[in-house]
Design an enzyme around this catalytic site. Structure first.
Site, short mmCIF file in Angstrom:
data_model
loop_
_atom_site.label_atom_id
_atom_site.label_comp_id
_atom_site.label_asym_id
_atom_site.label_seq_id
_atom_site.Cartn_x
_atom_site.Cartn_y
_atom_site.Cartn_z
N GLY A 102 -11.86 -0.43 5.54
CA GLY A 102 -12.75 0.36 6.39
C GLY A 102 -13.76 -0.49 7.13
O GLY A 102 -14.68 0.03 7.74
N VAL A 103 -13.58 -1.83 7.06
CA VAL A 103 -14.49 -2.74 7.78
C VAL A 103 -14.07 -2.78 9.26
O VAL A 103 -12.89 -2.88 9.56
CB VAL A 103 -14.41 -4.17 7.18
CG1 VAL A 103 -15.14 -5.17 8.06
CG2 VAL A 103 -14.98 -4.17 5.77
N GLY A 104 -15.04 -2.67 10.15
CA GLY A 104 -14.74 -2.80 11.59
C GLY A 104 -14.31 -1.48 12.19
O GLY A 104 -15.15 -0.61 12.44
N ALA A 105 -13.02 -1.29 12.39
CA ALA A 105 -12.51 -0.12 13.12
C ALA A 105 -13.02 1.21 12.55
O ALA A 105 -13.26 2.16 13.29
CB ALA A 105 -10.98 -0.15 13.13
N ILE A 125 6.08 12.02 -9.31
CA ILE A 125 6.35 12.11 -10.74
C ILE A 125 6.79 10.73 -11.25
O ILE A 125 7.27 9.90 -10.48
CB ILE A 125 7.43 13.17 -11.05
CG1 ILE A 125 8.74 12.83 -10.34
CG2 ILE A 125 6.94 14.56 -10.68
CD1 ILE A 125 9.93 13.61 -10.87
N ALA A 174 -18.76 -5.75 6.53
CA ALA A 174 -18.39 -6.66 5.45
C ALA A 174 -19.60 -6.92 4.55
O ALA A 174 -19.50 -6.86 3.32
CB ALA A 174 -17.89 -7.97 6.05
N ASP A 233 0.86 -1.19 0.00
CA ASP A 233 0.00 0.00 0.00
C ASP A 233 0.89 1.24 0.00
O ASP A 233 0.96 1.97 0.97
CB ASP A 233 -0.91 -0.04 1.23
CG ASP A 233 -1.99 1.02 1.20
OD1 ASP A 233 -2.00 1.83 0.25
OD2 ASP A 233 -2.82 1.03 2.12
N LYS A 250 0.58 3.77 -2.01
CA LYS A 250 -0.18 4.94 -2.50
C LYS A 250 0.74 5.79 -3.39
O LYS A 250 0.91 6.99 -3.17
CB LYS A 250 -0.75 5.74 -1.35
CG LYS A 250 -1.78 4.93 -0.55
CD LYS A 250 -2.58 5.75 0.43
CE LYS A 250 -3.66 4.94 1.11
NZ LYS A 250 -3.19 3.96 2.10
N VAL A 251 1.33 5.14 -4.39
CA VAL A 251 2.33 5.77 -5.28
C VAL A 251 1.74 7.07 -5.83
O VAL A 251 0.64 7.09 -6.39
CB VAL A 251 2.69 4.81 -6.43
CG1 VAL A 251 3.70 5.45 -7.36
CG2 VAL A 251 3.21 3.48 -5.88
P1 XMP Z 1 -8.28 -0.80 9.39
O1 XMP Z 1 -7.52 -0.97 10.64
O2 XMP Z 1 -9.14 0.43 9.38
O3 XMP Z 1 -7.12 -0.61 8.29
O4 XMP Z 1 -9.04 -2.03 8.98
C1 XMP Z 1 -7.35 -0.32 6.97
C2 XMP Z 1 -6.09 -0.44 6.21
O5 XMP Z 1 -6.37 -0.07 4.87
C3 XMP Z 1 -5.69 1.13 4.57
N1 XMP Z 1 -6.70 1.99 4.02
C4 XMP Z 1 -6.71 2.34 2.79
N2 XMP Z 1 -5.84 2.04 1.83
N3 XMP Z 1 -7.22 3.27 0.38
C5 XMP Z 1 -6.11 2.51 0.62
O6 XMP Z 1 -5.33 2.28 -0.30
C6 XMP Z 1 -8.11 3.60 1.32
O7 XMP Z 1 -9.13 4.24 1.09
C7 XMP Z 1 -7.83 3.11 2.59
N4 XMP Z 1 -8.50 3.21 3.73
C8 XMP Z 1 -7.75 2.50 4.60
C9 XMP Z 1 -5.11 1.70 5.81
O8 XMP Z 1 -3.89 2.33 5.53
C10 XMP Z 1 -4.96 0.47 6.64
O9 XMP Z 1 -3.74 -0.20 6.30
#
Ligand code: XMP
Length: 255
Positions: A210-213, A92, A218, A86, A88-89
Site C-alpha cells: 500500500g506504499v505509493g499508489a 477448504i 514507507a 500472493d 491469498k489461499v
Molecule cells: P501497489 O501497486 O498498490 O501493489 O503497490 C500492492 C500489491 O500488494 C498486493 N496487496 C496486498 N496483498 N494483502 C495482500 O496479501 C493486502 O492487504 C494487500 N494489499 C495489496 C496487491 O495485490 C498488489 O500486488
C-alpha cells in the site's frame, strides 16, 4: 533455515526491506508474451534494490504457472531473491493443499493465505505442506484497501474466549498460534501495524503493501513496526523503475 530467517538474510545481504510486487496491467491473451518480457525487464532493472518478489494471480493467469511464472521464479532465485506467491489461499483444506503443492513445485518460497477460512479443514493442510517442504506462510491480518474495515476491522465475538475483540487482533493472535512466518498489514493503516506489532513482536514479520499508489508511506509503515514493504505500481509503472526502487531502498535504510 526457515523461510522467516531466509527472508531476513536476503534483506540483510541486499540491504533492502522492499518486496517488489511484480504487477502489470491487462494485456489481451494473444499478447501475453509481452507481459513476460516486461516482467523480465523490470526484474533485471530492479533486483539490486529489493530482497524479494511477490507474484500475484493476475500474472499467473496470462503466463501460466509452469510455462511463464516458473521462469520468473528461476530468475528471482538466480538473483538471490525470495519468491512469494500472493495466492491469498482461501478455500477448504483439501483444495488449499493442492494449491500449495503446485506453487511450491514451481519454486515459490512462501504463500500468502487468508485466515478467514480457519484452521481445521481450512489452513491446517497448507501449514502442513509448507512445514514439510520448509516453505513459509504469510497471513493476511489487515488489508491495505479502503473496504478492509468491512471484514478485517469488524468487532467480533472470539470463538475461543467468547469475548469481544477486533477481527484483525484475532488474526494476529492466530498468526502466532499457527506458527505463521509473516503477517500482511496495510501500510495505509499504521495504527493497525502498531496494534499488530504489539502482539507479534519479532516472532512474526510484518509485510506492508500500500506504499505509493495506495497512499501509504514507507516511513510511516516502518516506524509503526513493518519489517518489509511490498511495493508494486510505484516501481513497475515508473519511467525509471530502477531509480525509484533504489531511492525507496535508500530512504528505508536511513530509518
Ligand atoms: P501497489 O501497486 O498498490 O501493489 O503497490 C500492492 C500489491 O500488494 C498486493 N496487496 C496486498 N496483498 N494483502 C495482500 O496479501 C493486502 O492487504 C494487500 N494489499 C495489496 C496487491 O495485490 C498488489 O500486488
Amino acid at each position: 533455515m526457515s523461510f522467516k530467517v531466509r527472508m531476513q538474510e536476503a534483506a540483510k545481504s541486499r540491504g533492502s526491506k522492499i518486496v517488489l510486487a511484480l504487477d502489470f496491467q491487462y494485456e489481451a491473451p494473444e499478447n501475453r508474451q509481452k507481459v513476460l518480457i516486461e516482467a523480465q525487464r523490470i526484474l533485471k532493472a530492479v533486483h539490486p534494490y529489493v530482497c524479494g518478489v511477490k507474484i500475484n494471480h493476475h500474472l499467473v493467469l496470462p503466463l501460466g504457472t509452469f510455462d511463464g511464472v516458473q521462469l520468473l521464479v528461476e530468475q528471482i532465485h538466480s538473483q538471490g531473491l525470495i519468491a512469494i506467491m500472493d495466492a491469498k489461499v482461501n478455500d477448504i483444506g483439501a483444495t488449499n493443499q493442492v494449491i500449495a503443492e503446485y506453487y511450491y513445485a514451481a519454486g515459490f518460497d512462501a504463500l500468502i493465505a487468508n485466515p478467514f477460512v480457519g484452521w481445521d479443514e481450512g489452513l491446517k493442510p497448507l501449514f502442513e505442506v509448507s512445514q514439510r517442504l520448509n516453505r513459509g506462510v504469510i497471513l493476511l491480518c489487515y488489508m491495505s484497501h479502503k473496504g478492509a474495515s468491512e471484514g478485517y476491522g469488524q468487532t467480533i465475538i472470539d470463538s475461543e474466549t467468547g469475548e469481544k475483540t477486533l477481527q484483525y487482533i484475532s488474526f494476529a493472535k492466530k498468526a502466532l498460534k499457527w506458527g505463521a512466518d509473516g503477517a500482511v498489514v496495510g501500510a495505509t493503516y499504521p495504527e493497525k501495524i502498531r496494534d499488530i506489532k504489539q502482539i507479534l513482536g519479532q516472532k512474526v514479520s510484518i509485510y506492508s503493501p500500500g506504499v505509493g499508489a495506495q497512499g501509504g508511506t514507507a516511513e510511516t509503515a516502518i516506524k509503526a513496526g513493518a519489517n518489509f514493504l511490498i511495493v508494486g505500481r510505484e516501481i513497475t509503472r515508473a519511467g525509471n523503475p530502477s531509480r525509484v526502487a533504489s531511492q525507496l531502498c535508500d530512504s528505508v535504510k536511513r530509518l
